[in-house]
Motif scaffolding. Sequence first.
Motif, mmCIF file in Angstrom:
data_model
loop_
_atom_site.group_PDB
_atom_site.id
_atom_site.type_symbol
_atom_site.label_atom_id
_atom_site.label_comp_id
_atom_site.label_asym_id
_atom_site.label_seq_id
_atom_site.Cartn_x
_atom_site.Cartn_y
_atom_site.Cartn_z
ATOM 1 N N ASP A 294 0.822 -1.213 0.000
ATOM 2 C CA ASP A 294 0.000 0.000 0.000
ATOM 3 C C ASP A 294 0.858 1.266 0.000
ATOM 4 O OD1 ASP A 294 -2.184 -1.628 -0.124
ATOM 5 O OD2 ASP A 294 -2.557 -1.597 2.039
ATOM 6 N N GLU A 295 1.983 1.204 0.735
ATOM 7 C CA GLU A 295 2.918 2.346 0.734
ATOM 8 C C GLU A 295 3.515 2.556 -0.661
ATOM 9 O OE1 GLU A 295 6.086 2.473 3.915
ATOM 10 O OE2 GLU A 295 4.808 0.828 4.619
ATOM 11 N N GLU A 302 1.835 9.201 -6.239
ATOM 12 C CA GLU A 302 2.366 10.571 -6.077
ATOM 13 C C GLU A 302 3.297 10.947 -7.229
ATOM 14 O OE1 GLU A 302 4.317 10.503 -2.281
ATOM 15 O OE2 GLU A 302 2.396 10.154 -1.243
ATOM 16 N N ARG A 303 3.847 9.931 -7.887
ATOM 17 C CA ARG A 303 4.759 10.186 -9.013
ATOM 18 C C ARG A 303 4.082 9.964 -10.365
ATOM 19 N NH1 ARG A 303 6.788 9.444 -4.526
ATOM 20 N NH2 ARG A 303 8.782 10.350 -3.872
ATOM 21 N N GLY A 304 2.775 9.928 -10.352
ATOM 22 C CA GLY A 304 2.024 9.853 -11.611
ATOM 23 C C GLY A 304 1.919 8.466 -12.218
ATOM 24 N N VAL A 305 2.220 7.433 -11.429
ATOM 25 C CA VAL A 305 2.162 6.068 -11.953
ATOM 26 C C VAL A 305 0.943 5.347 -11.358
ATOM 27 C CG1 VAL A 305 3.336 3.831 -12.115
ATOM 28 C CG2 VAL A 305 4.670 5.961 -12.219
ATOM 29 N N ALA A 306 -0.007 5.005 -12.224
ATOM 30 C CA ALA A 306 -1.186 4.259 -11.760
ATOM 31 C C ALA A 306 -0.800 2.790 -11.578
ATOM 32 C CB ALA A 306 -2.309 4.371 -12.779
ATOM 33 N N THR A 307 -1.446 2.132 -10.640
ATOM 34 C CA THR A 307 -1.224 0.693 -10.417
ATOM 35 C C THR A 307 -2.585 0.057 -10.143
ATOM 36 O OG1 THR A 307 -0.877 1.139 -8.073
ATOM 37 C CG2 THR A 307 1.112 0.916 -9.439
ATOM 38 N N GLY A 308 -2.629 -1.271 -10.131
ATOM 39 C CA GLY A 308 -3.889 -1.953 -9.824
ATOM 40 C C GLY A 308 -3.657 -2.992 -8.740
ATOM 41 N N VAL A 309 -4.682 -3.240 -7.939
ATOM 42 C CA VAL A 309 -4.600 -4.333 -6.968
ATOM 43 C C VAL A 309 -5.622 -5.385 -7.370
ATOM 44 C CG1 VAL A 309 -4.906 -5.048 -4.581
ATOM 45 C CG2 VAL A 309 -3.709 -2.916 -5.081
ATOM 46 N N TYR A 310 -5.124 -6.416 -8.029
ATOM 47 C CA TYR A 310 -5.952 -7.552 -8.434
ATOM 48 C C TYR A 310 -5.402 -8.764 -7.709
ATOM 49 C CZ TYR A 310 -6.293 -4.118 -12.115
ATOM 50 O OH TYR A 310 -6.402 -2.944 -12.803
ATOM 51 N N TYR A 311 -6.003 -9.217 -6.647
ATOM 52 C CA TYR A 311 -7.307 -8.866 -6.114
ATOM 53 C C TYR A 311 -7.135 -8.573 -4.639
ATOM 54 C CZ TYR A 311 -8.691 -10.471 -10.610
ATOM 55 O OH TYR A 311 -8.784 -10.590 -11.962
ATOM 56 N N PRO A 312 -7.800 -7.593 -4.094
ATOM 57 C CA PRO A 312 -7.555 -7.233 -2.694
ATOM 58 C C PRO A 312 -8.148 -8.234 -1.689
ATOM 59 C CG PRO A 312 -9.213 -5.796 -3.664
ATOM 60 C CD PRO A 312 -8.687 -6.649 -4.779
ATOM 61 N N ILE A 313 -9.197 -8.965 -2.099
ATOM 62 C CA ILE A 313 -9.845 -9.902 -1.161
ATOM 63 C C ILE A 313 -9.930 -11.273 -1.823
ATOM 64 C CG2 ILE A 313 -11.947 -10.390 0.176
ATOM 65 C CD1 ILE A 313 -12.638 -7.401 -0.009
ATOM 66 N N ALA A 314 -9.457 -12.299 -1.128
ATOM 67 C CA ALA A 314 -9.544 -13.653 -1.682
ATOM 68 C C ALA A 314 -11.018 -14.067 -1.746
ATOM 69 C CB ALA A 314 -8.753 -14.624 -0.814
ATOM 70 N N LEU A 315 -11.332 -14.906 -2.727
ATOM 71 C CA LEU A 315 -12.744 -15.238 -2.976
ATOM 72 C C LEU A 315 -13.413 -15.883 -1.766
ATOM 73 C CD1 LEU A 315 -12.494 -16.566 -6.641
ATOM 74 C CD2 LEU A 315 -13.498 -14.405 -5.863
ATOM 75 N N HIS A 316 -12.684 -16.751 -1.061
ATOM 76 C CA HIS A 316 -13.319 -17.474 0.061
ATOM 77 C C HIS A 316 -13.668 -16.550 1.209
ATOM 78 C CE1 HIS A 316 -9.059 -17.347 1.118
ATOM 79 N NE2 HIS A 316 -9.379 -17.626 2.363
ATOM 80 N N LEU A 317 -13.111 -15.339 1.227
ATOM 81 C CA LEU A 317 -13.408 -14.395 2.304
ATOM 82 C C LEU A 317 -14.433 -13.338 1.885
ATOM 83 C CD1 LEU A 317 -9.831 -13.948 3.840
ATOM 84 C CD2 LEU A 317 -11.675 -15.501 4.553
ATOM 85 N N ARG A 336 -2.224 -14.063 1.532
ATOM 86 C CA ARG A 336 -1.009 -13.242 1.551
ATOM 87 C C ARG A 336 -0.796 -12.562 0.198
ATOM 88 N NH1 ARG A 336 4.595 -16.006 2.536
ATOM 89 N NH2 ARG A 336 4.589 -15.971 0.269
ATOM 90 N N THR A 337 -1.092 -13.293 -0.854
ATOM 91 C CA THR A 337 -0.954 -12.695 -2.186
ATOM 92 C C THR A 337 -1.862 -11.473 -2.305
ATOM 93 O OG1 THR A 337 -0.390 -14.858 -3.091
ATOM 94 C CG2 THR A 337 -1.103 -13.186 -4.667
ATOM 95 N N CYS A 338 -3.083 -11.583 -1.814
ATOM 96 C CA CYS A 338 -4.015 -10.439 -1.877
ATOM 97 C C CYS A 338 -3.461 -9.212 -1.152
ATOM 98 C CB CYS A 338 -5.366 -10.811 -1.270
ATOM 99 S SG CYS A 338 -6.298 -11.953 -2.290
ATOM 100 N N SER A 339 -2.653 -9.422 -0.113
ATOM 101 C CA SER A 339 -2.152 -8.267 0.633
ATOM 102 C C SER A 339 -0.846 -7.730 0.069
ATOM 103 C CB SER A 339 -2.010 -8.598 2.123
ATOM 104 O OG SER A 339 -1.024 -9.588 2.288
ATOM 105 N N GLU A 340 -0.184 -8.499 -0.824
ATOM 106 C CA GLU A 340 1.127 -8.046 -1.327
ATOM 107 C C GLU A 340 1.167 -7.774 -2.831
ATOM 108 O OE1 GLU A 340 4.187 -10.751 -0.054
ATOM 109 O OE2 GLU A 340 3.890 -10.237 2.055
ATOM 110 N N ILE A 341 0.098 -8.135 -3.534
ATOM 111 C CA ILE A 341 0.150 -8.055 -5.003
ATOM 112 C C ILE A 341 -0.040 -6.613 -5.490
ATOM 113 C CG2 ILE A 341 -2.322 -8.403 -5.489
ATOM 114 C CD1 ILE A 341 0.163 -10.508 -7.302
ATOM 115 N N LEU A 342 0.695 -6.258 -6.535
ATOM 116 C CA LEU A 342 0.520 -4.945 -7.152
ATOM 117 C C LEU A 342 0.818 -5.070 -8.645
ATOM 118 C CD1 LEU A 342 -0.092 -1.939 -6.379
ATOM 119 C CD2 LEU A 342 2.364 -1.564 -6.578
#
Length: 386
Positions: A294-295, A302-317, A336-342
Amino acid sequence: MKNIGMLELRGESAIYAGEMRVAIDDVLENHAYINGPQVAELEIEIARRAGTTCAIAVSSGTDALLSTLMALGIGPGDEVVLPAFSFFATAGVVARLGAVPVFADIDPQTFNIDPQRVEAAVTGRTRAIIAVHVFGQCAEMDALRRIADKSGVALVEDAAQAIDATYKGRRVGGLGDAACLSFYPTKNLGGIGEGGMVLTNDEGFADLVRRLRNHGESERYVHDRVGGNFRLDTIKAAALLVKLRYLNEFTEHRRRNAARYDELLAGSAVATPHVDEHNKAVYHQYSVLCGRRDELRSFLAERGVATGVYYPIALHLQKCFASLGYRPGSLPLAERTCSEILSLPCHPMLSDDDLAYVASCVQEFGDAATSAEQRRGGVPSTRQTV
Ligand SMILES: *Cc1c(COP(=O)(O)O)cnc(C)c1O
């Protein structure tokens, strides 16, 4: 400062807009808005690319999955094994048919379903396994095929993100009993609206999907089964035929982007994606792992670079599956992947300069993190964060 988006549809469509207008005009002049010849032409073209004998164009990737499961006869009391890390539709279609989605954990390196977990999840009620080729890299299809055959269940490819990806030299589409594509505008072969396709080598199965696409009609006003309206509009097929001419070029551009990022991000604060040797990915997304995701994401924004979080929540949750009884910790690798992926921008309109800029921002993030550690007198944390 640059401004780099996750998608550049304006620049991209400038390339083919002229041809697309001609193709759309043609549909307007011929008035075959539904089931026009472009629909069949698109089916033939895509089947040829994928190396399958049959293709059925449908209204979306979701409806491709839904009609596939309907054709397999999946319903109440049945179980379908699928990865906990995917877009929601993969699980949603199972639940909509009254069947139970059984979530399996993933390989934390490829982000694809782990065959060993699939084997452990199969029961006497299992009717199908859905393999999702996440981010454009094929799941481990040989192992999944063996499990499916041993237990007598169907194997479905959710290839929504993976058109033209290969596994051991074979293209997606014919690696299971049926495969589902999506033409949602952000996908590698993105259309001018919703769209999807079912691919298979089984003529009987294809006939059934074709009937289900049209309310289960076998002949005019005769319905042996209940289907839906899953048709793809002619105008969208015409636009996709134009877009298809550029797919090779765009895919190669995505692959070059990924190779460049792999070099530029070596030794940075992120772990670059792992692609198995026998796979050729199409990089629907270029997704890295970062313990301080997230940081990093805000730092890049802030530096003009867009990113995506696919996927923030695992399906079972997901809340809608609460009754299935999964808890945080049930499938730890997906979680863990959901919390670290970018996902970093990887679209075909990126220039070498853009890639270098994104990578230098990621490197800068790592340097800032390291010097902050040093100011606190700590030992710099390991830079690779997996
Ligand atoms: C996009 C997507 C779908 C659904 O496709 P739509 O065309 O949006 O309905 C299904 N599965 C995966 C993995 C996807 O990425």
